[in-house]
Design a protein around this motif. Sequence first.
Motif, PDB file in Angstrom:
ATOM      1  N   VAL A  74     -35.423  -3.420 -41.430  1.00 55.67           N
ATOM      2  CA  VAL A  74     -34.264  -4.276 -41.649  1.00 55.67           C
ATOM      3  C   VAL A  74     -33.038  -3.371 -41.562  1.00 55.67           C
ATOM      4  O   VAL A  74     -32.936  -2.382 -42.297  1.00 55.67           O
ATOM      5  N   SER A  96     -31.604 -17.335 -41.528  1.00 51.33           N
ATOM      6  CA  SER A  96     -32.051 -17.196 -42.915  1.00 51.33           C
ATOM      7  C   SER A  96     -31.008 -17.843 -43.828  1.00 51.33           C
ATOM      8  O   SER A  96     -29.833 -17.497 -43.769  1.00 51.33           O
ATOM      9  N   LEU A 121     -31.788  -8.851 -46.659  1.00 53.37           N
ATOM     10  CA  LEU A 121     -31.032  -8.806 -45.416  1.00 53.37           C
ATOM     11  C   LEU A 121     -29.613  -8.324 -45.702  1.00 53.37           C
ATOM     12  O   LEU A 121     -28.978  -8.793 -46.656  1.00 53.37           O
ATOM     13  N   TYR A 128     -29.731 -13.836 -37.638  1.00 50.66           N
ATOM     14  CA  TYR A 128     -30.258 -12.485 -37.408  1.00 50.66           C
ATOM     15  C   TYR A 128     -30.975 -12.455 -36.073  1.00 50.66           C
ATOM     16  O   TYR A 128     -31.333 -13.491 -35.510  1.00 50.66           O
ATOM     17  N   ILE A 150     -35.141  -6.315 -37.636  1.00 55.90           N
ATOM     18  CA  ILE A 150     -34.307  -7.451 -38.034  1.00 55.90           C
ATOM     19  C   ILE A 150     -32.910  -6.925 -38.315  1.00 55.90           C
ATOM     20  O   ILE A 150     -32.749  -5.959 -39.061  1.00 55.90           O
ATOM     21  N   TRP A 151     -31.871  -7.561 -37.742  1.00 56.48           N
ATOM     22  CA  TRP A 151     -30.489  -7.166 -38.019  1.00 56.48           C
ATOM     23  C   TRP A 151     -29.571  -8.372 -37.809  1.00 56.48           C
ATOM     24  O   TRP A 151     -29.908  -9.295 -37.076  1.00 56.48           O
TER      25      TRP A 151
END
Length: 180
Positions: A74, A96, A121, A128, A150-151
């Motif tokens: 992440v 999200s 996050l 994302y 994940i970003w």
Amino acid sequence: MSRDEAPVVHTQRMEVKVEDCSSVYLLDREDYGADAGLDDSPTHSIGLIEVEGRGIACLNIATQWGVVDFTVAVADRDPGTHFDGYEDIVEISFESSSGELLLAGWQMDWDDEKAHSLPPLPAGPGTYRLRYHTQGDMESWSIDGYYLQIWPAPQHDPAVLKTTSQFLQYLLNPKAWKSQ
């Protein structure tokens, strides 16, 4: 923060138990499945990942059941693609609503203790990007591991960054696939 600075990345390695269906799920802690049943639009699938609604994404794996090694990173921005050592790499947008995610293998009966909590996050709730790498030979069901990045990123079309397996080529276009 300068674009020259390295992204801040929180990496977590885990073993994910899958009971059936060759699937691992990325779930928003509070809101998975709220919009389940999205249409078959190509913006919701990229072969190895299918976003099934707000807060839920299905990650296809080679193993039908058992324990699989997963690494999740992440990051506060795009951490960069790891082309070396991976056969297939795809990415897709994901929403999200809570800013907190779980990773769980497909299970006959839901068990919170089998779900893995991921690092929070960095931008909280929002859109994302998921980049999914597979390592190993999908055709012979011999996979050495899975890597998910994940970003935060604005909504964008799905993309195939690398494909070497016939399995992914089939998932992307089953009608055109020909066995050799």
